[in-house]
Design a protein around this motif. Structure first.
Motif, PDB file in Angstrom:
ATOM      1  N   GLU B 259       0.834  -1.197   0.000  1.00  0.00           N
ATOM      2  CA  GLU B 259       0.000   0.000   0.000  1.00  0.00           C
ATOM      3  C   GLU B 259       0.875   1.255   0.000  1.00  0.00           C
ATOM      4  O   GLU B 259       0.620   2.227  -0.716  1.00  0.00           O
ATOM      5  CB  GLU B 259      -0.910  -0.036   1.237  1.00  0.00           C
ATOM      6  N   THR B 260       1.919   1.238   0.827  1.00  0.00           N
ATOM      7  CA  THR B 260       2.832   2.377   0.915  1.00  0.00           C
ATOM      8  C   THR B 260       3.461   2.683  -0.438  1.00  0.00           C
ATOM      9  O   THR B 260       3.508   3.835  -0.876  1.00  0.00           O
ATOM     10  CB  THR B 260       3.971   2.084   1.924  1.00  0.00           C
ATOM     11  N   ALA B 317      17.625  -5.554   4.190  1.00  0.00           N
ATOM     12  CA  ALA B 317      17.204  -4.214   4.614  1.00  0.00           C
ATOM     13  C   ALA B 317      15.735  -3.963   4.261  1.00  0.00           C
ATOM     14  O   ALA B 317      14.970  -3.450   5.084  1.00  0.00           O
ATOM     15  CB  ALA B 317      18.088  -3.160   3.954  1.00  0.00           C
ATOM     16  N   PHE B 318      15.339  -4.348   3.063  1.00  0.00           N
ATOM     17  CA  PHE B 318      13.971  -4.034   2.633  1.00  0.00           C
ATOM     18  C   PHE B 318      12.916  -4.917   3.305  1.00  0.00           C
ATOM     19  O   PHE B 318      11.762  -4.506   3.418  1.00  0.00           O
ATOM     20  CB  PHE B 318      13.846  -4.027   1.103  1.00  0.00           C
ATOM     21  N   ILE B 319      13.329  -6.079   3.758  1.00  0.00           N
ATOM     22  CA  ILE B 319      12.388  -6.858   4.572  1.00  0.00           C
ATOM     23  C   ILE B 319      12.051  -6.046   5.830  1.00  0.00           C
ATOM     24  O   ILE B 319      10.884  -5.885   6.195  1.00  0.00           O
ATOM     25  CB  ILE B 319      12.981  -8.241   4.933  1.00  0.00           C
ATOM     26  N   ALA B 320      13.081  -5.471   6.437  1.00  0.00           N
ATOM     27  CA  ALA B 320      12.873  -4.675   7.652  1.00  0.00           C
ATOM     28  C   ALA B 320      12.135  -3.370   7.359  1.00  0.00           C
ATOM     29  O   ALA B 320      11.217  -2.970   8.083  1.00  0.00           O
ATOM     30  CB  ALA B 320      14.225  -4.391   8.308  1.00  0.00           C
ATOM     31  N   ILE B 321      12.531  -2.713   6.269  1.00  0.00           N
ATOM     32  CA  ILE B 321      11.907  -1.424   5.907  1.00  0.00           C
ATOM     33  C   ILE B 321      10.424  -1.612   5.608  1.00  0.00           C
ATOM     34  O   ILE B 321       9.566  -0.882   6.124  1.00  0.00           O
ATOM     35  CB  ILE B 321      12.613  -0.820   4.662  1.00  0.00           C
ATOM     36  N   ASP B 322      10.118  -2.601   4.765  1.00  0.00           N
ATOM     37  CA  ASP B 322       8.721  -2.803   4.356  1.00  0.00           C
ATOM     38  C   ASP B 322       7.850  -3.219   5.544  1.00  0.00           C
ATOM     39  O   ASP B 322       6.690  -2.816   5.643  1.00  0.00           O
ATOM     40  CB  ASP B 322       8.646  -3.840   3.228  1.00  0.00           C
ATOM     41  N   ARG B 323       8.460  -4.007   6.429  1.00  0.00           N
ATOM     42  CA  ARG B 323       7.691  -4.434   7.614  1.00  0.00           C
ATOM     43  C   ARG B 323       7.369  -3.216   8.492  1.00  0.00           C
ATOM     44  O   ARG B 323       6.230  -3.034   8.929  1.00  0.00           O
ATOM     45  CB  ARG B 323       8.507  -5.472   8.397  1.00  0.00           C
ATOM     46  N   ALA B 324       8.364  -2.363   8.707  1.00  0.00           N
ATOM     47  CA  ALA B 324       8.148  -1.182   9.545  1.00  0.00           C
ATOM     48  C   ALA B 324       7.150  -0.217   8.896  1.00  0.00           C
ATOM     49  O   ALA B 324       6.291   0.358   9.564  1.00  0.00           O
ATOM     50  CB  ALA B 324       9.481  -0.479   9.804  1.00  0.00           C
ATOM     51  N   ALA B 325       7.267  -0.057   7.577  1.00  0.00           N
ATOM     52  CA  ALA B 325       6.342   0.842   6.881  1.00  0.00           C
ATOM     53  C   ALA B 325       4.913   0.313   6.970  1.00  0.00           C
ATOM     54  O   ALA B 325       3.964   1.070   7.196  1.00  0.00           O
ATOM     55  CB  ALA B 325       6.766   1.018   5.426  1.00  0.00           C
ATOM     56  N   ALA B 326       4.767  -1.004   6.808  1.00  0.00           N
ATOM     57  CA  ALA B 326       3.434  -1.612   6.876  1.00  0.00           C
ATOM     58  C   ALA B 326       2.833  -1.441   8.267  1.00  0.00           C
ATOM     59  O   ALA B 326       1.613  -1.320   8.420  1.00  0.00           O
ATOM     60  CB  ALA B 326       3.514  -3.089   6.510  1.00  0.00           C
ATOM     61  N   ALA B 327       3.715  -1.384   9.272  1.00  0.00           N
ATOM     62  CA  ALA B 327       3.244  -1.203  10.645  1.00  0.00           C
ATOM     63  C   ALA B 327       2.952   0.259  10.955  1.00  0.00           C
ATOM     64  O   ALA B 327       2.596   0.612  12.079  1.00  0.00           O
ATOM     65  CB  ALA B 327       4.282  -1.760  11.622  1.00  0.00           C
ATOM     66  N   GLY B 328       3.150   1.130   9.955  1.00  0.00           N
ATOM     67  CA  GLY B 328       2.747   2.515  10.119  1.00  0.00           C
ATOM     68  C   GLY B 328       3.872   3.497  10.409  1.00  0.00           C
ATOM     69  O   GLY B 328       3.614   4.670  10.673  1.00  0.00           O
TER      70      GLY B 328
END
Lengths: 377, 377
Positions: B259-260, B317-328
């Protein structure tokens, strides 16, 4: 072809040809295109001679004029800046780098004297005076590159009933240009020769058309990489009102280019046209040579100076380079360069400007027939 | 449309859609285009599941498979290189840079474990095994990016009667690909998302067509920046056999994008799609973000590692980034990026893949009508 741009410019085939060479301008207009003279290097006196010559050779066909008034330049706000006064701002590091580079290729570099009152390169006041003189000739278009034209230029166009065009390399620039009152947008992709942005013609043309549509009905000419009528048809399939071309005219018999540069153009592929600050201080696409390599990636490169200082250095250097190359120096040949777009990869011979216009018309018709045949089956 | 490429692929509208998402592939093929599944991240086991799913959802329509076998990679010539063994080659400088960058944005970076026998990213042997499995499904095309496909891949295509396509970013590459026996050339301009060269679609397509014509009759698909049927018609006016598209499918409801990222695509202009080595170690176009800025221009950037090492760093890195972004996390949002071309500037909403195919067909027809109307008057 009946279209708003054709009516606006008094032409039947919306192929605009930018050239610094009056012979190309007249030949293109005579052949049914629309020649646009690049007036950057002219003064009010010299432009008068050029336009008189064009009037005598264009058979009454319409043509236009292009100036280069940079919205951003390092001398912005200063008054009465002359070429000579700027020369003192070029420090020894840049002079030595240039001298050493040319020396390595057995070329003697010395600054070429200019008249005491010679305006700085890209001087806005001079450009406006050039335009003022031009209106006593039957010009049908004035165009500006490198930013929103000054209000005085737009006002001049209005007063004389001559449309004002502006080159843009990004959607955001197009929106500002339309707001400023420009009549024609030239959406110029990154593949173009000379000063250019980063967005490709294939994307920029529809992006600009879409962005300005809600503001005002302004025709968009496509520029960047267009060397054939098929590419022109491609751009018009995307909604462009016509094509603005430049590089293709460098490989005409009428053009100002040297024999050496013509040979290099024919040998070049598209990847040899690089975006570099080495010639003017702003990113401009030009033929890759020892010159661009030295400024862009040389380990000792001091980096290009801002516009207009880099233009002063490169002007002096290229007078020496071109002279040596013309005299047969193979070493000087490695330095020879000039503004040209990625379309250089499509150049394989030198033709007359008239032949190029005819080929554009024929290729355009063939492209439309080709598409018709595809959808018919 | 009756054309060699349509006959070759068993389709009527030569719109090829590259996607890593099986839903997009099936939806495009069902709608009359030709879906091509990007299989880079797959193993023989996972691809079997994906293709089974596509077979169950594609209504018997044709589709293809794309692998990424780099001709040049830093592990070339080494045998049995695993993901785990490569992780030891990433030094502390690059790990620390990544960790510090993510920490600054309040994201916890730790390498995500992989199975012991996980092949390296872009492993050629794995790709060939993936292809081998795929031939038990009714695939109608295999394609390779990043250089001449290995002889084994071309032989596989021959043996199974499936055409082999190859992506090229320069004329010189196209000539080598045709000599190697490739059946379809995808001429991909610099504006494309993912790995790309420097030449624009507008120039590359005619340059490649002209260069390979004397060698052998090979259809050329145009790629790079194509988001609409008008651009597709433009490319075919230049002689392309059809269009190869990618970015446009990222903004479909079926796609794998977050979504982001979708919101960022809609907000972006074409200039936000930058060519960077920050994701894979080779120049690839992707959405500009704090990530690309840090690697490309950050004062402390250690520079990207060569392929495939940079892919390992960025994957974690992007696994962590996308997870954090998805969490808001708004901070993580600034880092979110993904491969996308300059055409992102034309994305203004998310649609179904079927609707995009329909719009392509309609826009294509309108472009042809528009050109017909121009020449008729």
């Amino acid at each position: 072809m009946k279209s708003p741009i054709c009516e606006m410019l008094g032409i039947e085939f919306p192929l605009l040809a930018f050239s610094h060479c009056r012979d190309v301008v007249a030949a293109v207009s005579r052949a049914g295109g629309f020649g646009v003279l690049g007036a950057t290097i002219h003064t009010p006196e010299t432009i008068e001679q050029e336009l008189k010559w064009i009037d005598d050779h264009v058979d009454g066909k319409p043509y236009g004029l292009d100036v280069l008034i940079p919205e951003n330049i390092s001398t912005a706000g200063e008054k009465d800046v002359t070429w000579q006064s700027l020369e003192t701002r070029i420090g020894p590091e840049h002079r030595d780098f240039t001298r050493d580079l040319l020396k390595k290729y057995n070329i003697d570099f010395k600054p070429v004297p200019v008249p005491a009152n010679q305006p700085q390169p890209f001087d806005a006041q001079c450009a406006l005076e050039v335009l003022e003189v031009s209106f006593s000739h039957p010009i049908r278009l004035i165009a500006n590159a490198l930013g929103v034209p000054p209000k005085a230029m737009i006002d001049m166009g209005r007063k004389h009933g001559v449309p004002v065009a502006a080159l843009v390399g990004a959607k955001e620039h197009a929106i500002r240009q339309v707001a400023a009152g420009v009549d024609i947008i030239v959406a110029q992709g990154t593949e173009a020769g000379g000063h250019c942005g980063e967005v490709s013609t294939m994307v920029l043309v529809p992006e600009v058309i879409k962005a300005i549509k809600p503001i005002r009905e302004v025709p968009v000419l496509a520029a960047g990489g267009i060397m054939t009528g098929r590419q022109m048809a491609a751009c018009m399939a995307m909604g462009a009102a016509g094509a603005w071309t430049g590089s293709v005219w460098l490989a005409t018999v009428e053009s100002e280019t040297s024999e050496t540069f013509r040979e290099k153009m024919i040998a070049a592929s598209s990847r040899d046209a690089v975006r570099s600050k080495g010639r003017t201080g702003k990113p401009a696409r030009q033929l890759r040579s020892v010159w661009t390599d030295a400024w862009d990636r040389g380990p000792d490169s001091p980096g290009a100076l801002p516009m207009p200082l880099q233009s002063i250095i490169s002007r002096d250097a290229f007078i020496a380079i071109d002279r040596a190359a013309a005299a047969g120096s193979a070493q000087a040949r490695d330095l020879v360069s000039y503004f040209v777009g990625q379309g250089v990869g499509l150049i394989d011979s030198v033709k007359s400007a008239r032949a190029v216009v005819q080929e554009f018309k024929q290729d355009f018709a063939e492209a439309v027939e080709h598409l018709d045949a595809l959808v018919a089956t």
